[in-house]
Write a protein that holds these residues in place. Structure first.
Motif, PDB file in Angstrom:
ATOM      1  N   ASP A  89       1.450  -2.520   5.550  1.00  0.00           N
ATOM      2  CA  ASP A  89       1.583  -1.463   4.547  1.00  0.00           C
ATOM      3  C   ASP A  89       0.222  -0.837   4.286  1.00  0.00           C
ATOM      4  O   ASP A  89      -0.814  -1.342   4.716  1.00  0.00           O
ATOM      5  CB  ASP A  89       2.160  -2.008   3.241  1.00  0.00           C
ATOM      6  CG  ASP A  89       2.984  -0.967   2.490  1.00  0.00           C
ATOM      7  OD1 ASP A  89       2.703   0.245   2.648  1.00  0.00           O
ATOM      8  OD2 ASP A  89       3.908  -1.351   1.753  1.00  0.00           O
ATOM      9  N   VAL A  90       0.259   0.292   3.572  1.00  0.00           N
ATOM     10  CA  VAL A  90      -0.933   1.039   3.186  1.00  0.00           C
ATOM     11  C   VAL A  90      -0.901   1.196   1.673  1.00  0.00           C
ATOM     12  O   VAL A  90       0.133   1.552   1.098  1.00  0.00           O
ATOM     13  CB  VAL A  90      -0.962   2.433   3.860  1.00  0.00           C
ATOM     14  CG1 VAL A  90      -2.159   3.240   3.370  1.00  0.00           C
ATOM     15  CG2 VAL A  90      -0.992   2.291   5.373  1.00  0.00           C
ATOM     16  N   TRP A  91      -2.045   0.926   1.026  1.00  0.00           N
ATOM     17  CA  TRP A  91      -2.156   1.089  -0.415  1.00  0.00           C
ATOM     18  C   TRP A  91      -3.104   2.241  -0.706  1.00  0.00           C
ATOM     19  O   TRP A  91      -4.244   2.263  -0.232  1.00  0.00           O
ATOM     20  CB  TRP A  91      -2.682  -0.186  -1.063  1.00  0.00           C
ATOM     21  CG  TRP A  91      -1.672  -1.291  -1.084  1.00  0.00           C
ATOM     22  CD1 TRP A  91      -0.829  -1.618  -2.105  1.00  0.00           C
ATOM     23  CD2 TRP A  91      -1.382  -2.212  -0.025  1.00  0.00           C
ATOM     24  NE1 TRP A  91      -0.033  -2.681  -1.752  1.00  0.00           N
ATOM     25  CE2 TRP A  91      -0.346  -3.065  -0.473  1.00  0.00           C
ATOM     26  CE3 TRP A  91      -1.892  -2.391   1.263  1.00  0.00           C
ATOM     27  CZ2 TRP A  91       0.165  -4.082   0.313  1.00  0.00           C
ATOM     28  CZ3 TRP A  91      -1.380  -3.395   2.061  1.00  0.00           C
ATOM     29  CH2 TRP A  91      -0.359  -4.233   1.586  1.00  0.00           C
ATOM     30  N   LEU A  92      -2.616   3.211  -1.453  1.00  0.00           N
ATOM     31  CA  LEU A  92      -3.407   4.367  -1.849  1.00  0.00           C
ATOM     32  C   LEU A  92      -3.691   4.238  -3.334  1.00  0.00           C
ATOM     33  O   LEU A  92      -2.763   4.289  -4.144  1.00  0.00           O
ATOM     34  CB  LEU A  92      -2.637   5.652  -1.539  1.00  0.00           C
ATOM     35  CG  LEU A  92      -3.292   6.977  -1.921  1.00  0.00           C
ATOM     36  CD1 LEU A  92      -4.639   7.145  -1.228  1.00  0.00           C
ATOM     37  CD2 LEU A  92      -2.375   8.150  -1.562  1.00  0.00           C
ATOM     38  N   GLN A  93      -4.958   4.001  -3.666  1.00  0.00           N
ATOM     39  CA  GLN A  93      -5.356   3.734  -5.050  1.00  0.00           C
ATOM     40  C   GLN A  93      -4.473   2.654  -5.679  1.00  0.00           C
ATOM     41  O   GLN A  93      -4.042   2.752  -6.824  1.00  0.00           O
ATOM     42  CB  GLN A  93      -5.327   5.015  -5.878  1.00  0.00           C
ATOM     43  CG  GLN A  93      -6.337   6.063  -5.404  1.00  0.00           C
ATOM     44  CD  GLN A  93      -6.346   7.310  -6.260  1.00  0.00           C
ATOM     45  OE1 GLN A  93      -5.291   7.919  -6.469  1.00  0.00           O
ATOM     46  NE2 GLN A  93      -7.511   7.708  -6.748  1.00  0.00           N
ATOM     47  N   GLY A  94      -4.192   1.626  -4.895  1.00  0.00           N
ATOM     48  CA  GLY A  94      -3.472   0.462  -5.392  1.00  0.00           C
ATOM     49  C   GLY A  94      -1.966   0.535  -5.292  1.00  0.00           C
ATOM     50  O   GLY A  94      -1.279  -0.452  -5.594  1.00  0.00           O
ATOM     51  N   GLU A  95      -1.412   1.672  -4.885  1.00  0.00           N
ATOM     52  CA  GLU A  95       0.044   1.811  -4.772  1.00  0.00           C
ATOM     53  C   GLU A  95       0.473   1.810  -3.318  1.00  0.00           C
ATOM     54  O   GLU A  95      -0.094   2.530  -2.489  1.00  0.00           O
ATOM     55  CB  GLU A  95       0.512   3.109  -5.443  1.00  0.00           C
ATOM     56  CG  GLU A  95       0.394   3.102  -6.953  1.00  0.00           C
ATOM     57  CD  GLU A  95       1.125   4.268  -7.579  1.00  0.00           C
ATOM     58  OE1 GLU A  95       2.366   4.327  -7.473  1.00  0.00           O
ATOM     59  OE2 GLU A  95       0.447   5.140  -8.149  1.00  0.00           O
ATOM     60  N   ALA A  96       1.480   1.020  -2.993  1.00  0.00           N
ATOM     61  CA  ALA A  96       1.953   0.879  -1.622  1.00  0.00           C
ATOM     62  C   ALA A  96       2.713   2.127  -1.190  1.00  0.00           C
ATOM     63  O   ALA A  96       3.699   2.510  -1.820  1.00  0.00           O
ATOM     64  CB  ALA A  96       2.841  -0.352  -1.497  1.00  0.00           C
ATOM     65  N   LEU A  97       2.259   2.737  -0.097  1.00  0.00           N
ATOM     66  CA  LEU A  97       2.879   3.977   0.387  1.00  0.00           C
ATOM     67  C   LEU A  97       4.277   3.750   0.941  1.00  0.00           C
ATOM     68  O   LEU A  97       5.143   4.625   0.839  1.00  0.00           O
ATOM     69  CB  LEU A  97       2.006   4.602   1.487  1.00  0.00           C
ATOM     70  CG  LEU A  97       0.893   5.547   1.069  1.00  0.00           C
ATOM     71  CD1 LEU A  97       0.106   5.983   2.294  1.00  0.00           C
ATOM     72  CD2 LEU A  97       1.452   6.762   0.354  1.00  0.00           C
ATOM     73  N   TYR A  98       4.502   2.602   1.554  1.00  0.00           N
ATOM     74  CA  TYR A  98       5.763   2.399   2.267  1.00  0.00           C
ATOM     75  C   TYR A  98       6.734   1.497   1.518  1.00  0.00           C
ATOM     76  O   TYR A  98       7.689   1.005   2.097  1.00  0.00           O
ATOM     77  CB  TYR A  98       5.468   1.880   3.673  1.00  0.00           C
ATOM     78  CG  TYR A  98       4.744   2.935   4.499  1.00  0.00           C
ATOM     79  CD1 TYR A  98       5.413   4.051   4.977  1.00  0.00           C
ATOM     80  CD2 TYR A  98       3.372   2.833   4.725  1.00  0.00           C
ATOM     81  CE1 TYR A  98       4.755   5.035   5.688  1.00  0.00           C
ATOM     82  CE2 TYR A  98       2.700   3.822   5.450  1.00  0.00           C
ATOM     83  CZ  TYR A  98       3.393   4.912   5.918  1.00  0.00           C
ATOM     84  OH  TYR A  98       2.729   5.897   6.622  1.00  0.00           O
ATOM     85  N   GLN A  99       6.495   1.330   0.217  1.00  0.00           N
ATOM     86  CA  GLN A  99       7.442   0.601  -0.615  1.00  0.00           C
ATOM     87  C   GLN A  99       8.002   1.501  -1.716  1.00  0.00           C
ATOM     88  O   GLN A  99       8.519   1.030  -2.719  1.00  0.00           O
ATOM     89  CB  GLN A  99       6.757  -0.637  -1.223  1.00  0.00           C
ATOM     90  CG  GLN A  99       6.346  -1.666  -0.184  1.00  0.00           C
ATOM     91  CD  GLN A  99       5.651  -2.876  -0.783  1.00  0.00           C
ATOM     92  OE1 GLN A  99       5.953  -3.281  -1.909  1.00  0.00           O
ATOM     93  NE2 GLN A  99       4.729  -3.466  -0.040  1.00  0.00           N
ATOM     94  N   VAL A 100       7.868   2.816  -1.500  1.00  0.00           N
ATOM     95  CA  VAL A 100       8.392   3.795  -2.451  1.00  0.00           C
ATOM     96  C   VAL A 100       9.328   4.744  -1.712  1.00  0.00           C
ATOM     97  O   VAL A 100       9.386   4.748  -0.480  1.00  0.00           O
ATOM     98  CB  VAL A 100       7.248   4.589  -3.128  1.00  0.00           C
ATOM     99  CG1 VAL A 100       6.327   3.653  -3.904  1.00  0.00           C
ATOM    100  CG2 VAL A 100       6.446   5.386  -2.103  1.00  0.00           C
ATOM    101  N   SER A 101      10.034   5.566  -2.451  1.00  0.00           N
ATOM    102  CA  SER A 101      10.952   6.528  -1.842  1.00  0.00           C
ATOM    103  C   SER A 101      10.167   7.606  -1.088  1.00  0.00           C
ATOM    104  O   SER A 101       8.978   7.825  -1.340  1.00  0.00           O
ATOM    105  CB  SER A 101      11.802   7.193  -2.917  1.00  0.00           C
ATOM    106  OG  SER A 101      10.991   8.014  -3.750  1.00  0.00           O
TER     107      SER A 101
END
Length: 228
Positions: free
Chosen positions: A65-77
């Protein structure tokens, strides 16, 4: 790494080719700090653009996965991922991908208009960026009326207009002659210092890579330190 803007962990990406699996990224990890300028170099076909697309939320990895400023890019809609891209990332490509029917000012304002900003707010921000890349006098010119270097500076301004946390660049000087490439490189340096935005630059241009704070080489699906 303190103050991380973008982080990827254990990325794997593979494709099927002639009945066999072709591994492009092999459990690759990377972390980029705020305002850091990172170059990624590698041979053609090594997977640099694939990596950039995954880091930018454009191409989903098979694993990791990739985290952008702490938020996972591929665990969201997909909708939220699109919003994260618009608000926190900028993109610059070898070919500028400007909209030919719109002026330089309108091209730069477009990401803010897509976000829903008021027209005058978006145009004011675009004018400010045009001035900072030295093109204030060319604001109403369409891409076909601009030189290659001017078009690329407009593309850079478009990437920066949302004040993203990180800008991803795929061969930003690859379609320019050496003199024009040097001018664009100088603008990148100046804008990085001015705005404190992280840059990740995929490039074959070793002179551009050497100007970055850090350089990594993509070989056999893994990133290794690269020195010049």
């Amino acid at each position: 790494m303190n103050n991380s803007v973008l982080k990827a962990q254990s990325l794997r990406k593979a494709y099927s080719e002639a009945g066999r699996e072709l591994v492009i990224l092999d459990h690759l990890s990377i972390e980029v700090a705020a305002a850091e300028r990172l170059a990624i170099v590698g041979s053609s076909g090594s997977g640099k653009s694939t990596l950039l697309n995954i880091l930018g939320g454009l191409d989903k990895p098979d694993q990791g996965d990739v985290w952008l400023q702490g938020e996972a890019l591929y665990q969201v809609s997909e909708g939220l991922r699109c919003r994260m891209r618009n608000e926190r990332l900028g993109f610059v490509y070898q070919f500028h991908h400007l909209l030919h029917e719109f002026s330089a000012l309108e091209n730069i304002a477009m990401p803010l208009l897509i976000r829903g900003e008021a027209v005058e707010t978006a145009r004011a921000a675009a004018r400010d960026l045009l001035d900072k890349v030295g093109l204030a006098a060319r604001s109403e010119h369409k891409p076909g009326q601009l030189s290659g270097g001017e078009r690329q500076r407009v593309a850079i301004a478009r990437a920066l207009v949302t004040r993203p946390a990180c800008v991803l660049m795929d061969e930003p000087t690859g379609n320019l002659d050496r003199h024009t490439a040097e001018e664009v490189q100088q603008y990148l340096d100046d804008l990085n210092k001015r705005f404190g935005i992280a840059f990740i630059v995929v490039t074959h241009d070793l002179q551009l890579a050497a100007r970055m704070d850090r350089a990594l080489q993509l070989v056999d699906g893994q990133l290794t330190s690269c020195r010049f």
